[in-house]
Write a protein that holds these residues in place. Sequence first.
Motif, PDB file in Angstrom:
ATOM      1  N   ALA A   1       0.846  -1.192   0.000  1.00  0.00           N
ATOM      2  CA  ALA A   1       0.000   0.000   0.000  1.00  0.00           C
ATOM      3  C   ALA A   1       0.879   1.240   0.000  1.00  0.00           C
ATOM      4  O   ALA A   1       2.046   1.196   0.416  1.00  0.00           O
ATOM      5  CB  ALA A   1      -0.925  -0.003   1.216  1.00  0.00           C
ATOM      6  N   PHE A   2       0.319   2.350  -0.492  1.00  0.00           N
ATOM      7  CA  PHE A   2       1.048   3.614  -0.474  1.00  0.00           C
ATOM      8  C   PHE A   2       0.920   4.277   0.893  1.00  0.00           C
ATOM      9  O   PHE A   2      -0.108   4.125   1.562  1.00  0.00           O
ATOM     10  CB  PHE A   2       0.508   4.552  -1.556  1.00  0.00           C
ATOM     11  N   PRO A   3       1.932   5.017   1.318  1.00  0.00           N
ATOM     12  CA  PRO A   3       1.828   5.764   2.580  1.00  0.00           C
ATOM     13  C   PRO A   3       0.665   6.755   2.524  1.00  0.00           C
ATOM     14  O   PRO A   3       0.249   7.173   1.431  1.00  0.00           O
ATOM     15  CB  PRO A   3       3.178   6.492   2.662  1.00  0.00           C
ATOM     16  N   PRO A   4       0.131   7.148   3.673  1.00  0.00           N
ATOM     17  CA  PRO A   4      -1.048   8.030   3.713  1.00  0.00           C
ATOM     18  C   PRO A   4      -0.881   9.337   2.932  1.00  0.00           C
ATOM     19  O   PRO A   4      -1.852   9.853   2.373  1.00  0.00           O
ATOM     20  CB  PRO A   4      -1.223   8.305   5.213  1.00  0.00           C
ATOM     21  N   GLN A   5       0.341   9.870   2.883  1.00  0.00           N
ATOM     22  CA  GLN A   5       0.527  11.171   2.223  1.00  0.00           C
ATOM     23  C   GLN A   5       0.305  11.116   0.710  1.00  0.00           C
ATOM     24  O   GLN A   5       0.246  12.157   0.046  1.00  0.00           O
ATOM     25  CB  GLN A   5       1.928  11.735   2.510  1.00  0.00           C
ATOM     26  N   TYR A   6       0.160   9.920   0.161  1.00  0.00           N
ATOM     27  CA  TYR A   6      -0.086   9.786  -1.279  1.00  0.00           C
ATOM     28  C   TYR A   6      -1.570   9.593  -1.598  1.00  0.00           C
ATOM     29  O   TYR A   6      -1.924   9.342  -2.749  1.00  0.00           O
ATOM     30  CB  TYR A   6       0.697   8.600  -1.845  1.00  0.00           C
ATOM     31  N   SER A   7      -2.430   9.717  -0.604  1.00  0.00           N
ATOM     32  CA  SER A   7      -3.835   9.365  -0.806  1.00  0.00           C
ATOM     33  C   SER A   7      -4.637  10.449  -1.532  1.00  0.00           C
ATOM     34  O   SER A   7      -5.680  10.159  -2.112  1.00  0.00           O
ATOM     35  CB  SER A   7      -4.500   9.049   0.539  1.00  0.00           C
ATOM     36  N   GLU A   8      -4.181  11.710  -1.500  1.00  0.00           N
ATOM     37  CA  GLU A   8      -4.911  12.798  -2.156  1.00  0.00           C
ATOM     38  C   GLU A   8      -4.569  12.838  -3.644  1.00  0.00           C
ATOM     39  O   GLU A   8      -3.486  13.268  -4.030  1.00  0.00           O
ATOM     40  CB  GLU A   8      -4.565  14.130  -1.493  1.00  0.00           C
ATOM     41  N   TRP A   9      -5.494  12.418  -4.474  1.00  0.00           N
ATOM     42  CA  TRP A   9      -5.243  12.313  -5.911  1.00  0.00           C
ATOM     43  C   TRP A   9      -4.882  13.665  -6.541  1.00  0.00           C
ATOM     44  O   TRP A   9      -3.992  13.747  -7.384  1.00  0.00           O
ATOM     45  CB  TRP A   9      -6.464  11.726  -6.621  1.00  0.00           C
TER      46      TRP A   9
ATOM     47  N   LYS B   1      -3.590  16.297  -5.140  1.00  0.00           N
ATOM     48  CA  LYS B   1      -2.410  16.950  -4.563  1.00  0.00           C
ATOM     49  C   LYS B   1      -1.110  16.219  -4.881  1.00  0.00           C
ATOM     50  O   LYS B   1      -0.030  16.766  -4.651  1.00  0.00           O
ATOM     51  CB  LYS B   1      -2.576  17.065  -3.042  1.00  0.00           C
ATOM     52  N   VAL B   2      -1.217  14.989  -5.378  1.00  0.00           N
ATOM     53  CA  VAL B   2      -0.018  14.187  -5.649  1.00  0.00           C
ATOM     54  C   VAL B   2       0.080  13.919  -7.148  1.00  0.00           C
ATOM     55  O   VAL B   2      -0.857  13.389  -7.756  1.00  0.00           O
ATOM     56  CB  VAL B   2      -0.063  12.849  -4.875  1.00  0.00           C
ATOM     57  N   GLU B   3       1.204  14.291  -7.734  1.00  0.00           N
ATOM     58  CA  GLU B   3       1.436  14.015  -9.144  1.00  0.00           C
ATOM     59  C   GLU B   3       1.497  12.497  -9.336  1.00  0.00           C
ATOM     60  O   GLU B   3       2.219  11.802  -8.603  1.00  0.00           O
ATOM     61  CB  GLU B   3       2.758  14.647  -9.581  1.00  0.00           C
ATOM     62  N   PRO B   4       0.762  11.939 -10.304  1.00  0.00           N
ATOM     63  CA  PRO B   4       0.760  10.479 -10.482  1.00  0.00           C
ATOM     64  C   PRO B   4       2.143   9.861 -10.595  1.00  0.00           C
ATOM     65  O   PRO B   4       2.404   8.788 -10.060  1.00  0.00           O
ATOM     66  CB  PRO B   4      -0.053  10.288 -11.766  1.00  0.00           C
ATOM     67  N   ARG B   5       3.075  10.565 -11.276  1.00  0.00           N
ATOM     68  CA  ARG B   5       4.418   9.998 -11.447  1.00  0.00           C
ATOM     69  C   ARG B   5       5.146   9.833 -10.118  1.00  0.00           C
ATOM     70  O   ARG B   5       6.075   9.037 -10.013  1.00  0.00           O
ATOM     71  CB  ARG B   5       5.243  10.843 -12.419  1.00  0.00           C
ATOM     72  N   ALA B   6       4.714  10.573  -9.084  1.00  0.00           N
ATOM     73  CA  ALA B   6       5.350  10.456  -7.774  1.00  0.00           C
ATOM     74  C   ALA B   6       5.122   9.081  -7.162  1.00  0.00           C
ATOM     75  O   ALA B   6       5.891   8.632  -6.306  1.00  0.00           O
ATOM     76  CB  ALA B   6       4.826  11.541  -6.837  1.00  0.00           C
ATOM     77  N   LEU B   7       4.060   8.390  -7.597  1.00  0.00           N
ATOM     78  CA  LEU B   7       3.772   7.065  -7.061  1.00  0.00           C
ATOM     79  C   LEU B   7       4.813   6.031  -7.486  1.00  0.00           C
ATOM     80  O   LEU B   7       5.014   5.026  -6.807  1.00  0.00           O
ATOM     81  CB  LEU B   7       2.389   6.592  -7.535  1.00  0.00           C
ATOM     82  N   ILE B   8       5.464   6.278  -8.605  1.00  0.00           N
ATOM     83  CA  ILE B   8       6.410   5.295  -9.156  1.00  0.00           C
ATOM     84  C   ILE B   8       7.553   5.020  -8.193  1.00  0.00           C
ATOM     85  O   ILE B   8       7.988   3.874  -8.028  1.00  0.00           O
ATOM     86  CB  ILE B   8       6.945   5.767 -10.526  1.00  0.00           C
ATOM     87  N   ASP B   9       8.041   6.068  -7.541  1.00  0.00           N
ATOM     88  CA  ASP B   9       9.195   5.917  -6.642  1.00  0.00           C
ATOM     89  C   ASP B   9       8.807   5.924  -5.172  1.00  0.00           C
ATOM     90  O   ASP B   9       9.670   5.992  -4.298  1.00  0.00           O
ATOM     91  CB  ASP B   9      10.209   7.035  -6.906  1.00  0.00           C
TER      92      ASP B   9
ATOM     93  N   THR C   1      -4.097   4.699 -13.354  1.00  0.00           N
ATOM     94  CA  THR C   1      -5.494   4.977 -12.993  1.00  0.00           C
ATOM     95  C   THR C   1      -5.659   6.447 -12.624  1.00  0.00           C
ATOM     96  O   THR C   1      -6.599   7.116 -13.075  1.00  0.00           O
ATOM     97  CB  THR C   1      -5.937   4.080 -11.822  1.00  0.00           C
ATOM     98  N   ARG C   2      -4.756   6.940 -11.803  1.00  0.00           N
ATOM     99  CA  ARG C   2      -4.851   8.348 -11.407  1.00  0.00           C
ATOM    100  C   ARG C   2      -4.616   9.274 -12.598  1.00  0.00           C
ATOM    101  O   ARG C   2      -5.322  10.276 -12.768  1.00  0.00           O
ATOM    102  CB  ARG C   2      -3.846   8.658 -10.297  1.00  0.00           C
ATOM    103  N   PHE C   3      -3.635   8.937 -13.426  1.00  0.00           N
ATOM    104  CA  PHE C   3      -3.329   9.798 -14.582  1.00  0.00           C
ATOM    105  C   PHE C   3      -4.529   9.886 -15.521  1.00  0.00           C
ATOM    106  O   PHE C   3      -4.948  10.982 -15.906  1.00  0.00           O
ATOM    107  CB  PHE C   3      -2.107   9.254 -15.331  1.00  0.00           C
TER     108      PHE C   3
END
Length: 313
Positions: free
Chosen positions: A57-65, A67-75, A186-188
């Motif tokens: 799972a992603f950390p909580p700070q990545y939950s706001e679609w 506010k978080v750039e989709p590419r940030a999820l990759i790393d 999905t987010r993108f």
Amino acid sequence: MKLIVTEKDNSAKKIAQILSAGKAKEGKHYSIPFYTYGEGDEATTVIGLKGHLMNPAFPPQYSEWRKVEPRALIDAELLKEPVQQNVHKALRKQAKDADSVVIATDYDREGELIGLEALEEILEVNPNLAEDGTVTGAHITRARYSALTKEEIDEAFTNLVNLSEPLARAGEARQDIDLIWGATLTRFVSLATGRLGSQFLSVGRVQSPTLAIVVERELERRAHVAEPYWEVLATFEHPDGAFTAHHKVDRFWNEAEAKAALENTTSPGTVKTVTARRSTRQPPSPFNTTAFTSAASGIGITPARAMRIAEDL
């Protein structure tokens, strides 16, 4: 106490009954069944999980679609969360008193990963089982079997091996890639089209190519232009029973040719030659999951029901 961990409760129950010669007793912790038999140094507990124990799972700070750039999820550094808290707690409770552990999950890559997930939780509450911080050693072994028969189970538990961490990590990598690939795209796609909330557009490693295939086939179906054709069949009477023969031309695309073939027939028909030959066919290959569920669907059994039947068998 020896702790045996299986992937499902039905596997745990069957293995416990086989190894105990039918003397295993059932108990429950946190509503999760377990089976015990033997006393003293021979005391054994068998517990079944419910598939994967942990999910990435992603950390909580990545939950706001937004506010978080989709590419940030990759790393992003992924977390591991329990799939079902009751299973997680029941396993850890049993692990505290274990002197040795046998991982007896399914004999495949996912089974190896599920076994590693369970072992990591066990070692967290009972680190004395590990040697030099590894997941192998005298107190940690792996039973590999392909069927829940007495012969297979006896063979597997007589010849215990080590859990394959590289194989489990391969399964873990696939699991992580599924999440990262699916969540990022999905987010993108959803943000780009403004489809958020319950209307989001889902993208996945398997579902998206599958959807593309379905769309492609549907477009082919819609573009298909039906063409008429003619077939010439003949019915023959015979003492052993009537039979129907097909013209050597499978389909006539021209009506005049079909009529000409019909007019050229004579009655009664005459059998000119009979040829007999022996053929050998290899037995069919065992089903994989996709082929199995597809065949089951062909006779009216849904994939979910087919998998339940297979697991029970």
